[in-house]
Design a protein around this motif. Structure first.
Motif, PDB file in Angstrom:
ATOM      1  N   ALA A   3      -8.862  -1.559   2.570  1.00  0.00           N
ATOM      2  CA  ALA A   3      -7.674  -1.814   1.760  1.00  0.00           C
ATOM      3  C   ALA A   3      -7.298  -0.535   1.033  1.00  0.00           C
ATOM      4  N   GLY A   4      -6.013  -0.302   0.907  1.00  0.00           N
ATOM      5  CA  GLY A   4      -5.542   0.844   0.144  1.00  0.00           C
ATOM      6  C   GLY A   4      -5.749   2.169   0.832  1.00  0.00           C
ATOM      7  N   GLU A   5      -5.957   2.166   2.160  1.00  0.00           N
ATOM      8  CA  GLU A   5      -6.093   3.407   2.925  1.00  0.00           C
ATOM      9  C   GLU A   5      -4.878   4.290   2.641  1.00  0.00           C
ATOM     10  N   ALA A   6      -5.106   5.573   2.444  1.00  0.00           N
ATOM     11  CA  ALA A   6      -4.017   6.485   2.087  1.00  0.00           C
ATOM     12  C   ALA A   6      -3.031   6.647   3.233  1.00  0.00           C
ATOM     13  N   LEU A   7      -1.755   6.519   2.937  1.00  0.00           N
ATOM     14  CA  LEU A   7      -0.682   6.832   3.871  1.00  0.00           C
ATOM     15  C   LEU A   7       0.062   8.009   3.280  1.00  0.00           C
ATOM     16  N   LEU A   8       0.344   9.000   4.103  1.00  0.00           N
ATOM     17  CA  LEU A   8       0.831  10.270   3.587  1.00  0.00           C
ATOM     18  C   LEU A   8       2.263  10.549   4.002  1.00  0.00           C
ATOM     19  N   ALA A   9       3.016  11.165   3.100  1.00  0.00           N
ATOM     20  CA  ALA A   9       4.361  11.659   3.381  1.00  0.00           C
ATOM     21  C   ALA A   9       4.594  12.877   2.502  1.00  0.00           C
ATOM     22  N   LYS A  10       5.500  13.747   2.907  1.00  0.00           N
ATOM     23  CA  LYS A  10       5.797  14.942   2.128  1.00  0.00           C
ATOM     24  C   LYS A  10       6.449  14.559   0.804  1.00  0.00           C
ATOM     25  N   LYS A  11       5.825  14.974  -0.305  1.00  0.00           N
ATOM     26  CA  LYS A  11       6.374  14.662  -1.626  1.00  0.00           C
ATOM     27  C   LYS A  11       7.743  15.290  -1.836  1.00  0.00           C
ATOM     28  N   SER A  12       7.992  16.414  -1.164  1.00  0.00           N
ATOM     29  CA  SER A  12       9.291  17.061  -1.313  1.00  0.00           C
ATOM     30  C   SER A  12      10.414  16.244  -0.674  1.00  0.00           C
ATOM     31  N   MET A  13      10.058  15.335   0.256  1.00  0.00           N
ATOM     32  CA  MET A  13      11.068  14.549   0.965  1.00  0.00           C
ATOM     33  C   MET A  13      11.082  13.077   0.590  1.00  0.00           C
ATOM     34  N   PHE A  14       9.911  12.538   0.202  1.00  0.00           N
ATOM     35  CA  PHE A  14       9.804  11.099  -0.034  1.00  0.00           C
ATOM     36  C   PHE A  14       9.105  10.819  -1.356  1.00  0.00           C
ATOM     37  N   GLU A  15       9.500   9.717  -1.986  1.00  0.00           N
ATOM     38  CA  GLU A  15       8.759   9.234  -3.149  1.00  0.00           C
ATOM     39  C   GLU A  15       8.274   7.816  -2.866  1.00  0.00           C
ATOM     40  N   VAL A  16       7.085   7.505  -3.358  1.00  0.00           N
ATOM     41  CA  VAL A  16       6.510   6.174  -3.175  1.00  0.00           C
ATOM     42  C   VAL A  16       7.192   5.210  -4.136  1.00  0.00           C
ATOM     43  N   VAL A  17       7.700   4.109  -3.579  1.00  0.00           N
ATOM     44  CA  VAL A  17       8.363   3.076  -4.370  1.00  0.00           C
ATOM     45  C   VAL A  17       7.445   1.877  -4.566  1.00  0.00           C
ATOM     46  N   ASP A  18       6.671   1.543  -3.535  1.00  0.00           N
ATOM     47  CA  ASP A  18       5.781   0.387  -3.582  1.00  0.00           C
ATOM     48  C   ASP A  18       4.732   0.566  -2.487  1.00  0.00           C
ATOM     49  N   LYS A  19       3.647  -0.190  -2.570  1.00  0.00           N
ATOM     50  CA  LYS A  19       2.612  -0.133  -1.543  1.00  0.00           C
ATOM     51  C   LYS A  19       1.755  -1.381  -1.630  1.00  0.00           C
ATOM     52  N   GLY A  20       1.004  -1.639  -0.557  1.00  0.00           N
ATOM     53  CA  GLY A  20       0.143  -2.807  -0.561  1.00  0.00           C
ATOM     54  C   GLY A  20      -0.777  -2.848   0.640  1.00  0.00           C
ATOM     55  N   SER A  21      -1.737  -3.748   0.584  1.00  0.00           N
ATOM     56  CA  SER A  21      -2.677  -4.005   1.669  1.00  0.00           C
ATOM     57  C   SER A  21      -2.788  -5.500   1.854  1.00  0.00           C
ATOM     58  N   LYS A  22      -2.868  -5.913   3.113  1.00  0.00           N
ATOM     59  CA  LYS A  22      -3.059  -7.326   3.416  1.00  0.00           C
ATOM     60  C   LYS A  22      -4.342  -7.472   4.225  1.00  0.00           C
ATOM     61  N   PHE A  23      -5.277  -8.247   3.701  1.00  0.00           N
ATOM     62  CA  PHE A  23      -6.516  -8.545   4.412  1.00  0.00           C
ATOM     63  C   PHE A  23      -6.184  -9.346   5.669  1.00  0.00           C
ATOM     64  N   VAL A  24      -6.838  -9.000   6.788  1.00  0.00           N
ATOM     65  CA  VAL A  24      -6.609  -9.726   8.034  1.00  0.00           C
ATOM     66  C   VAL A  24      -7.822 -10.579   8.378  1.00  0.00           C
ATOM     67  N   CYS A  25      -8.983  -9.933   8.567  1.00  0.00           N
ATOM     68  CA  CYS A  25     -10.158 -10.695   8.984  1.00  0.00           C
ATOM     69  C   CYS A  25     -11.408  -9.838   8.849  1.00  0.00           C
ATOM     70  N   ASP A  26     -12.535 -10.486   8.890  1.00  0.00           N
ATOM     71  CA  ASP A  26     -13.841  -9.818   8.862  1.00  0.00           C
ATOM     72  C   ASP A  26     -14.731 -10.571   9.827  1.00  0.00           C
ATOM     73  N   THR A  27     -15.034  -9.966  10.959  1.00  0.00           N
ATOM     74  CA  THR A  27     -15.807 -10.665  11.990  1.00  0.00           C
ATOM     75  C   THR A  27     -17.312 -10.521  11.818  1.00  0.00           C
ATOM     76  N   ASN A  28     -17.741  -9.670  10.878  1.00  0.00           N
ATOM     77  CA  ASN A  28     -19.167  -9.423  10.714  1.00  0.00           C
ATOM     78  C   ASN A  28     -19.446  -9.061   9.253  1.00  0.00           C
ATOM     79  N   PRO A  29     -19.335 -10.018   8.325  1.00  0.00           N
ATOM     80  CA  PRO A  29     -19.460  -9.702   6.899  1.00  0.00           C
ATOM     81  C   PRO A  29     -20.692  -8.873   6.565  1.00  0.00           C
ATOM     82  N   ASP A  30     -20.476  -7.850   5.750  1.00  0.00           N
ATOM     83  CA  ASP A  30     -21.515  -6.956   5.232  1.00  0.00           C
ATOM     84  C   ASP A  30     -22.145  -6.037   6.281  1.00  0.00           C
ATOM     85  N   GLU A  31     -21.623  -6.028   7.496  1.00  0.00           N
ATOM     86  CA  GLU A  31     -22.128  -5.144   8.538  1.00  0.00           C
ATOM     87  C   GLU A  31     -20.951  -4.599   9.349  1.00  0.00           C
TER      88      GLU A  31
END
Length: 193
Positions: A3-31
């Motif tokens: 969750a919250g993996e960094a997504l990058l864009a040039k600060k000179s061209m873009f500004e971050v307005v919003d962001k988020g992460s959506k959990f999908v699944c975990d097929t092997n908890p804790d491993e």
């Protein structure tokens, strides 16, 4: 992908307005493999004021055999993730242009040849327009692959009907020396004023 993996864009061209992460699944908890998330950022392009959504995700490995699905829990996790990415892109496209990227762990050529209904070719590209289009669909497969001889790393954009299209993918290239076991995919875009 966490969750919250960094997504990058040039600060000179873009500004971050919003962001988020959506959990999908975990097929092997804790491993390994770790849980899967669909991450997104909403950017404002400074020069035009237009909004661009970037969705990024990493599907689990070992889910296909030459385009056919392996009968494994992690394959079902990936199928769920592909469907949820498509829905997230559909949801975000009303507020701006959409770009999707990620390590999908399914080879483009094998997937297109087989056409399995829950894998990327059918989910993202083979449906009715408007729809997502990958670099490989638009410009063919370049180089020898992104992971060995497989093209499993993708960049897509939401291709709208022409009267509504304000962003275009104009080309792409595969690059090495990424400090990864994969080669990178870099796409070029143009954005209307």
């Amino acid at each position: 992908m966490t969750a919250g993996e960094a997504l990058l864009a040039k600060k000179s061209m873009f500004e971050v307005v919003d962001k988020g992460s959506k959990f999908v699944c975990d097929t092997n908890p804790d491993e390994p493999p770790p849980p899967r998330y669909n991450n997104w950022v909403k950017y404002r392009h400074k020069a035009t004021g237009r909004f661009v959504f970037h969705i990024n995700f990493h599907a689990v490995a070992g889910i296909d055999n030459n385009g056919w699905p392996e009968d494994l829990p992690r394959t079902r996790c990936a199928e769920q993730q592909f469907a949820e990415v498509k829905e997230l892109a559909r949801e975000k496209k009303a507020d701006g242009q959409v770009i999707v990227s990620g390590d999908l762990n399914v080879d483009f050529s094998a997937d297109k040849a087989r056409g399995y209904e829950k894998f990327p070719w059918k989910v993202f590209e083979a449906n009715e327009l408007p729809n997502l289009r990958s670099v490989y669909n638009l410009y063919g497969e370049k180089g020898t692959g992104t992971h060995g001889n497989r093209h499993i790393d993708y960049i897509y954009f939401w291709k709208r009907i022409e009267s509504s299209q304000v962003m275009w993918m104009t080309d792409y290239r595969i690059v090495g020396d990424t400090n990864s076991d994969h080669k990178g995919v870099v796409a070029d875009f143009s954005l209307a004023p």
